[in-house]
Design a protein around this motif. Structure first.
Motif, PDB file in Angstrom:
ATOM      1  N   LEU A 100       0.780  -1.347  -0.061  1.00 18.11           N
ATOM      2  CA  LEU A 100      -0.021  -0.119  -0.317  1.00 18.11           C
ATOM      3  C   LEU A 100       1.021   1.303  -0.118  1.00 18.11           C
ATOM      4  N   PRO A 101       0.221   2.301  -0.599  1.00 22.26           N
ATOM      5  CA  PRO A 101       1.071   3.717  -0.587  1.00 22.26           C
ATOM      6  C   PRO A 101       0.790   4.281   0.940  1.00 22.26           C
ATOM      7  N   LEU A 102       1.417   4.279   1.712  1.00 20.16           N
ATOM      8  CA  LEU A 102       1.498   4.773   2.950  1.00 20.16           C
ATOM      9  C   LEU A 102       2.638   5.835   3.487  1.00 20.16           C
ATOM     10  N   ASP A 103       2.061   6.779   4.030  1.00 23.83           N
ATOM     11  CA  ASP A 103       2.862   7.782   4.536  1.00 23.83           C
ATOM     12  C   ASP A 103       3.419   7.538   6.177  1.00 23.83           C
ATOM     13  N   VAL A 104       2.431   7.474   6.919  1.00 25.03           N
ATOM     14  CA  VAL A 104       2.823   7.322   8.374  1.00 25.03           C
ATOM     15  C   VAL A 104       1.907   5.984   8.781  1.00 25.03           C
ATOM     16  N   ILE A 105       2.788   5.317   9.670  1.00 27.43           N
ATOM     17  CA  ILE A 105       1.905   4.290  10.438  1.00 27.43           C
ATOM     18  C   ILE A 105       1.980   4.450  11.953  1.00 27.43           C
ATOM     19  N   LEU A 106       0.894   4.367  12.583  1.00 29.82           N
ATOM     20  CA  LEU A 106       0.639   4.289  13.901  1.00 29.82           C
ATOM     21  C   LEU A 106       0.847   3.005  14.510  1.00 29.82           C
ATOM     22  N   MET A 107       1.967   2.718  15.149  1.00 30.12           N
ATOM     23  CA  MET A 107       2.201   1.148  15.551  1.00 30.12           C
ATOM     24  C   MET A 107       1.937   1.017  16.936  1.00 30.12           C
ATOM     25  N   ASP A 108       1.032   0.045  17.251  1.00 27.26           N
ATOM     26  CA  ASP A 108       1.150  -0.544  18.798  1.00 27.26           C
ATOM     27  C   ASP A 108       2.319  -1.090  19.097  1.00 27.26           C
ATOM     28  N   ILE A 109       2.976  -1.275  20.280  1.00 28.38           N
ATOM     29  CA  ILE A 109       3.922  -2.001  20.445  1.00 28.38           C
ATOM     30  C   ILE A 109       3.760  -3.563  20.800  1.00 28.38           C
ATOM     31  N   ASN A 110       2.652  -3.550  21.716  1.00 28.37           N
ATOM     32  CA  ASN A 110       2.341  -5.191  22.013  1.00 28.37           C
ATOM     33  C   ASN A 110       1.172  -5.329  21.255  1.00 28.37           C
ATOM     34  N   LEU A 111       1.274  -6.241  20.278  1.00 23.56           N
ATOM     35  CA  LEU A 111       0.071  -6.661  19.312  1.00 23.56           C
ATOM     36  C   LEU A 111      -0.505  -7.939  19.802  1.00 23.56           C
ATOM     37  N   THR A 112       0.405  -8.822  20.504  1.00 23.55           N
ATOM     38  CA  THR A 112      -0.016 -10.200  20.910  1.00 23.55           C
ATOM     39  C   THR A 112       0.856 -10.555  22.173  1.00 23.55           C
TER      40      THR A 112
END
Length: 191
Positions: A48-60
């Protein structure tokens, strides 16, 4: 108006909903994708064309897999800016996230800060959020310590007293005191 293309990586459905709703209220932001796992995030970043990702640290299960995803996405070389979005505040985790490619670290409870971080990241005007600043500065300053100072600092963090440190290193209290003064000066620098 060109919109900033954002992907949210968050495993908690309540946070997904709340953050997405807030982002969609902003005219200059386009929520391209919302995913809940490391694997989905990496796959989406590839295609995907993305500029910014908001990333949670703990996903599992508190595995810090958001940091692993950050590293893999950063290594794609697509120039996607990654902001760690979390409630964790441990210094080691903040530093690790930045070392692995995140450009900022913000608490998910402050939507206004999140919006500012997205815009700053997109326009290459990043200033570290206060949630990350003290941890990063401390880590940088710790690197200025000599090996002996680092050892003494570690023992102090573990609760050792000066007499215990002097005994441990087979040295005098004055020597330990000198090292402690040097450590204090280096860690309190304002430059």
């Amino acid at each position: 108006m060109e919109k900033i293309r954002v992907m949210l990586v968050e495993d908690d459905s309540r946070w997904q909903r709340d953050i997405t709703e807030d982002l969609k209220l902003e005219e200059d932001l386009d929520v391209v994708k919302v995913v809940s796992s490391k694997e989905e995030a990496i796959e989406a970043a590839k295609h995907l064309p993305l500029d910014v990702i908001l990333m949670d640290i703990n996903l599992t299960d508190n595995n810090l897999d958001g940091i692993e995803a950050t590293s893999e996405i950063s290594n794609l070389g697509k120039g996607i800016k990654i902001i760690m979005l979390t409630a964790l505040a441990e210094r080691e985790i903040i530093v690790k996230a930045i070392e692995y490619g995140a450009i900022n670290y913000v608490n998910k409870s402050s939507i206004q800060d999140i919006l500012n971080c997205i815009r700053e990241a997109h326009y290459d005007q990043v200033s570290l959020h206060p949630d990350a600043t003290s941890a990063i500065l401390r880590e940088i300053r710790l690197k200025s310590l000599t090996p002996m100072e680092k050892n003494i600092f570690s023992l102090k963090e573990e609760g050792y007293t000066r007499p215990q440190m002097a005994e441990y290193f087979h040295t005098t209290l004055d020597t330990i005191g000198t090292h402690m003064k040097n450590i204090s000066k280096k860690l309190k620098r304002r430059k």
